[in-house]
Design an enzyme around this catalytic site. Sequence first.
Site, PDB file in Angstrom:
ATOM      1  N   LEU A   1     -11.592  -1.203   6.302  1.00 57.84           N
ATOM      2  CA  LEU A   1     -12.290  -1.109   7.725  1.00 57.84           C
ATOM      3  C   LEU A   1     -13.684  -0.254   7.420  1.00 57.84           C
ATOM      4  O   LEU A   1     -14.674  -0.459   7.900  1.00 57.84           O
ATOM      5  CB  LEU A   1     -11.566  -0.217   8.509  1.00 57.84           C
ATOM      6  CG  LEU A   1     -11.829  -0.316  10.042  1.00 57.84           C
ATOM      7  CD1 LEU A   1     -12.204  -1.719  10.533  1.00 57.84           C
ATOM      8  CD2 LEU A   1     -10.594   0.501  10.895  1.00 57.84           C
ATOM      9  N   ASP A   2     -13.647   0.630   6.447  1.00 57.40           N
ATOM     10  CA  ASP A   2     -14.615   1.472   6.179  1.00 57.40           C
ATOM     11  C   ASP A   2     -15.211   1.348   4.491  1.00 57.40           C
ATOM     12  O   ASP A   2     -15.000   1.850   3.769  1.00 57.40           O
ATOM     13  CB  ASP A   2     -14.519   3.075   6.378  1.00 57.40           C
ATOM     14  CG  ASP A   2     -15.662   3.701   6.008  1.00 57.40           C
ATOM     15  OD1 ASP A   2     -16.663   3.295   5.861  1.00 57.40           O
ATOM     16  OD2 ASP A   2     -15.724   5.257   6.113  1.00 57.40           O
ATOM     17  N   LYS A   3     -15.536  -0.210   4.379  1.00 55.92           N
ATOM     18  CA  LYS A   3     -15.954  -0.511   3.202  1.00 55.92           C
ATOM     19  C   LYS A   3     -16.908   0.326   2.121  1.00 55.92           C
ATOM     20  O   LYS A   3     -16.728   0.212   1.030  1.00 55.92           O
ATOM     21  CB  LYS A   3     -16.797  -1.853   3.407  1.00 55.92           C
ATOM     22  CG  LYS A   3     -15.637  -3.062   3.621  1.00 55.92           C
ATOM     23  CD  LYS A   3     -15.501  -3.810   2.752  1.00 55.92           C
ATOM     24  CE  LYS A   3     -14.457  -5.041   3.277  1.00 55.92           C
ATOM     25  NZ  LYS A   3     -13.769  -5.764   2.229  1.00 55.92           N
TER      26      LYS A   3
ATOM     27  N   PHE B   1     -14.794  -8.437  -0.802  1.00 53.07           N
ATOM     28  CA  PHE B   1     -15.119  -7.315  -1.395  1.00 53.07           C
ATOM     29  C   PHE B   1     -16.919  -7.096  -1.311  1.00 53.07           C
ATOM     30  O   PHE B   1     -17.526  -6.725  -2.043  1.00 53.07           O
ATOM     31  CB  PHE B   1     -15.103  -7.205  -2.992  1.00 53.07           C
ATOM     32  CG  PHE B   1     -13.622  -6.907  -3.255  1.00 53.07           C
ATOM     33  CD1 PHE B   1     -12.606  -6.620  -2.449  1.00 53.07           C
ATOM     34  CD2 PHE B   1     -13.095  -7.044  -4.672  1.00 53.07           C
ATOM     35  CE1 PHE B   1     -11.208  -6.439  -2.652  1.00 53.07           C
ATOM     36  CE2 PHE B   1     -11.861  -6.626  -5.026  1.00 53.07           C
ATOM     37  CZ  PHE B   1     -10.951  -6.595  -3.773  1.00 53.07           C
TER      38      PHE B   1
ATOM     39  N   ASN C   1      -7.052  -1.998  -6.355  1.00 50.92           N
ATOM     40  CA  ASN C   1      -6.392  -3.186  -5.468  1.00 50.92           C
ATOM     41  C   ASN C   1      -6.643  -4.507  -6.509  1.00 50.92           C
ATOM     42  O   ASN C   1      -7.845  -4.645  -7.158  1.00 50.92           O
ATOM     43  CB  ASN C   1      -7.778  -3.293  -4.521  1.00 50.92           C
ATOM     44  CG  ASN C   1      -7.630  -4.647  -3.706  1.00 50.92           C
ATOM     45  OD1 ASN C   1      -6.662  -5.433  -3.671  1.00 50.92           O
ATOM     46  ND2 ASN C   1      -8.307  -4.682  -2.715  1.00 50.92           N
TER      47      ASN C   1
ATOM     48  N   SER D   1      -6.032  -8.493  -3.241  1.00 53.77           N
ATOM     49  CA  SER D   1      -6.822  -9.230  -2.578  1.00 53.77           C
ATOM     50  C   SER D   1      -6.854 -10.798  -2.755  1.00 53.77           C
ATOM     51  O   SER D   1      -7.285 -10.723  -3.968  1.00 53.77           O
ATOM     52  CB  SER D   1      -8.251  -8.725  -2.313  1.00 53.77           C
ATOM     53  OG  SER D   1      -9.188  -9.537  -1.656  1.00 53.77           O
TER      54      SER D   1
ATOM     55  N   LYS E   1      -1.854  -1.295  -4.841  1.00 52.80           N
ATOM     56  CA  LYS E   1      -1.786  -2.004  -3.796  1.00 52.80           C
ATOM     57  C   LYS E   1      -1.279  -3.566  -3.931  1.00 52.80           C
ATOM     58  O   LYS E   1      -1.938  -4.225  -4.719  1.00 52.80           O
ATOM     59  CB  LYS E   1      -3.292  -2.315  -2.904  1.00 52.80           C
ATOM     60  CG  LYS E   1      -3.033  -2.849  -1.626  1.00 52.80           C
ATOM     61  CD  LYS E   1      -4.097  -2.324  -0.683  1.00 52.80           C
ATOM     62  CE  LYS E   1      -3.774  -2.981   0.743  1.00 52.80           C
ATOM     63  NZ  LYS E   1      -4.812  -2.723   1.656  1.00 52.80           N
TER      64      LYS E   1
ATOM     65  N   THR F   1      -2.909  -8.555   2.509  1.00 48.89           N
ATOM     66  CA  THR F   1      -2.849  -9.750   3.387  1.00 48.89           C
ATOM     67  C   THR F   1      -2.195 -10.860   2.478  1.00 48.89           C
ATOM     68  O   THR F   1      -2.164 -10.789   1.276  1.00 48.89           O
ATOM     69  CB  THR F   1      -4.504 -10.280   3.816  1.00 48.89           C
ATOM     70  OG1 THR F   1      -5.085 -10.172   2.508  1.00 48.89           O
ATOM     71  CG2 THR F   1      -5.138  -9.111   4.589  1.00 48.89           C
TER      72      THR F   1
ATOM     73  N   GLY G   1       0.782  -5.362   9.480  1.00 45.12           N
ATOM     74  CA  GLY G   1       1.740  -5.822  10.690  1.00 45.12           C
ATOM     75  C   GLY G   1       2.185  -4.684  11.377  1.00 45.12           C
ATOM     76  O   GLY G   1       2.812  -4.864  12.114  1.00 45.12           O
TER      77      GLY G   1
HETATM   78  C1  LIG Z   1     -11.216  -7.873   7.804  1.00 45.31           C
HETATM   79  C2  LIG Z   1     -10.413  -7.053   6.673  1.00 45.31           C
HETATM   80  C3  LIG Z   1     -10.937  -6.760   5.384  1.00 45.31           C
HETATM   81  C4  LIG Z   1     -10.126  -5.953   4.522  1.00 45.31           C
HETATM   82  N1  LIG Z   1     -10.690  -5.663   3.154  1.00 45.31           N
HETATM   83  C5  LIG Z   1     -10.013  -5.078   2.530  1.00 45.31           C
HETATM   84  C6  LIG Z   1     -10.340  -4.333   1.467  1.00 45.31           C
HETATM   85  O1  LIG Z   1     -11.508  -4.329   1.014  1.00 45.31           O
HETATM   86  N2  LIG Z   1      -9.473  -3.637   0.472  1.00 45.31           N
HETATM   87  C7  LIG Z   1      -8.077  -3.624   0.819  1.00 45.31           C
HETATM   88  O2  LIG Z   1      -7.466  -2.982  -0.237  1.00 45.31           O
HETATM   89  N3  LIG Z   1      -7.540  -4.346   1.729  1.00 45.31           N
HETATM   90  C8  LIG Z   1      -8.473  -4.902   2.653  1.00 45.31           C
HETATM   91  N4  LIG Z   1      -7.995  -5.417   3.830  1.00 45.31           N
HETATM   92  C9  LIG Z   1      -6.399  -5.520   4.004  1.00 45.31           C
HETATM   93  C10 LIG Z   1      -5.858  -4.312   4.661  1.00 45.31           C
HETATM   94  O3  LIG Z   1      -6.158  -2.941   4.319  1.00 45.31           O
HETATM   95  C11 LIG Z   1      -4.488  -4.206   5.102  1.00 45.31           C
HETATM   96  O4  LIG Z   1      -3.696  -4.096   3.977  1.00 45.31           O
HETATM   97  C12 LIG Z   1      -3.961  -5.681   5.533  1.00 45.31           C
HETATM   98  O5  LIG Z   1      -4.985  -6.014   6.687  1.00 45.31           O
HETATM   99  C13 LIG Z   1      -2.473  -5.589   6.262  1.00 45.31           C
HETATM  100  O6  LIG Z   1      -2.450  -4.547   7.439  1.00 45.31           O
HETATM  101  P1  LIG Z   1      -2.830  -5.134   9.044  1.00 45.31           P
HETATM  102  O7  LIG Z   1      -1.636  -6.263   9.110  1.00 45.31           O
HETATM  103  O8  LIG Z   1      -2.250  -3.893   9.552  1.00 45.31           O
HETATM  104  O9  LIG Z   1      -3.976  -5.219   8.988  1.00 45.31           O
HETATM  105  C14 LIG Z   1      -8.674  -6.057   4.767  1.00 45.31           C
HETATM  106  C15 LIG Z   1      -8.328  -6.635   5.956  1.00 45.31           C
HETATM  107  C16 LIG Z   1      -8.786  -7.104   6.950  1.00 45.31           C
HETATM  108  C17 LIG Z   1      -8.401  -7.639   8.045  1.00 45.31           C
END
Ligand SMILES: Cc1cc2nc3c(=O)[nH]c(=O)nc-3n(C[C@H](O)[C@H](O)[C@H](O)COP(=O)(O)O)c2cc1C
Length: 338
Positions: A69-71, A120, A179, A182, A224, A254, A297
């Site tokens: 969220l805060d890339k 990324f 990470n 991803s 992760k 995800t 989730g």
């Molecule tokens: C738009 C978006 C960008 C994300 N970017 C990253 C990322 O850069 N690094 C990471 O570890 N996870 C990233 N994630 C995954 C989230 O950190 C989280 O693990 C994932 O969305 C599952 O949680 P949620 O269902 O509550 O969204 C991203 C998720 C979303 C939706």
Amino acid sequence: MIKLLEDYFLFLTRIFPPEFSKNLTLKLLRLVYNLKLINFFSIKKESTKTKYLVSSLSFKNRIGIAGGLDKNAEFFHIFGSLGFGFVEVGTITLEPQKGNPKPRIFRFFKDKNLVNSLGFNNVGSVKALENIKKLKPMFDGILGVSIGKSKTTKLKNAWQDYIHLMDYFYLDADYLAINISSPNTTNLRDLSSNENIEFLIQKISEKKIQLTNLYKKDTPIFIKLSPDEEELNLEKIIRFSEDYNLDGFICSNTTTDHSYPMSGGMSGSSLKQKALDLQKKVAEIKKDKSFLIASGGVMSADDVQERLRNSADLVQLYSGYIYYGNSLLRDALEISSS
Ligand SMILES: Cc1cc2nc3c(=O)[nH]c(=O)nc-3n(C[C@H](O)[C@H](O)[C@H](O)COP(=O)(O)O)c2cc1C
């Protein structure tokens, strides 16, 4: 009045294309912060003096913002002011990256899901570290820094990216998230395969020992995990991570297991069961010394409670916060401190 303004923020996250909305909302939040109005929106649990100890860290509460969220580490201090106990910035790569072509975030309002294929996109380690050094004094919370391999780094050299990124962030991060899960960077998930995982963890562990001695500081390291990981492999990741004294796991990233027509990782409501199943498996396999951060989730106070009941030490929000905003944070803080 505040509720109205919160609803307005949520409205903004809906009317424009997703990536634009996200950036606009974050910038508006920064404006509110700079105008010194953020306290009107902040959710502080005045009554609790409890601190939550996880590894060598002390958290003011158990609710955080997940990676992505805060890339670029530009907004974490604002999330701290809103009431989050911790923020995981990144994922950050060594060099700046543009990420995959747009559009690359898709919203599904009815299902309360998101699919993203960002790959990324970030400003790179030098600029991100500059941001962290500038903003950390304003941050009331624990700062996680998520690190990942660059798109152009070959799989066999990926460990060097992580080692160099540790050099950059070890001192200023409160914890590091590795990470390797991803789905949007080619080959990244291969790092967790049987042939690669021990070598990577060993290198990370050696580097951690070296940096701990150098800085006289312990920065916990969490891996992760992917919700799509095979069970046998999962056992190996956990075993190696514990053998090499890393600190714990984030469950989960995800999933690519979805039926939406675009490629990328799905998050949100439909990830809930898969992420929870993974968390339960990890909780079963891991030893007591490893810590567990829940992600995936978490859309309601009940979800927070369920994750805590199933051995999570901390809980992260992402999609849920996009869909429900501060009312989810309010409920999550309430339930997790009761
Ligand atoms: C738009 C978006 C960008 C994300 N970017 C990253 C990322 O850069 N690094 C990471 O570890 N996870 C990233 N994630 C995954 C989230 O950190 C989280 O693990 C994932 O969305 C599952 O949680 P949620 O269902 O509550 O969204 C991203 C998720 C979303 C939706």
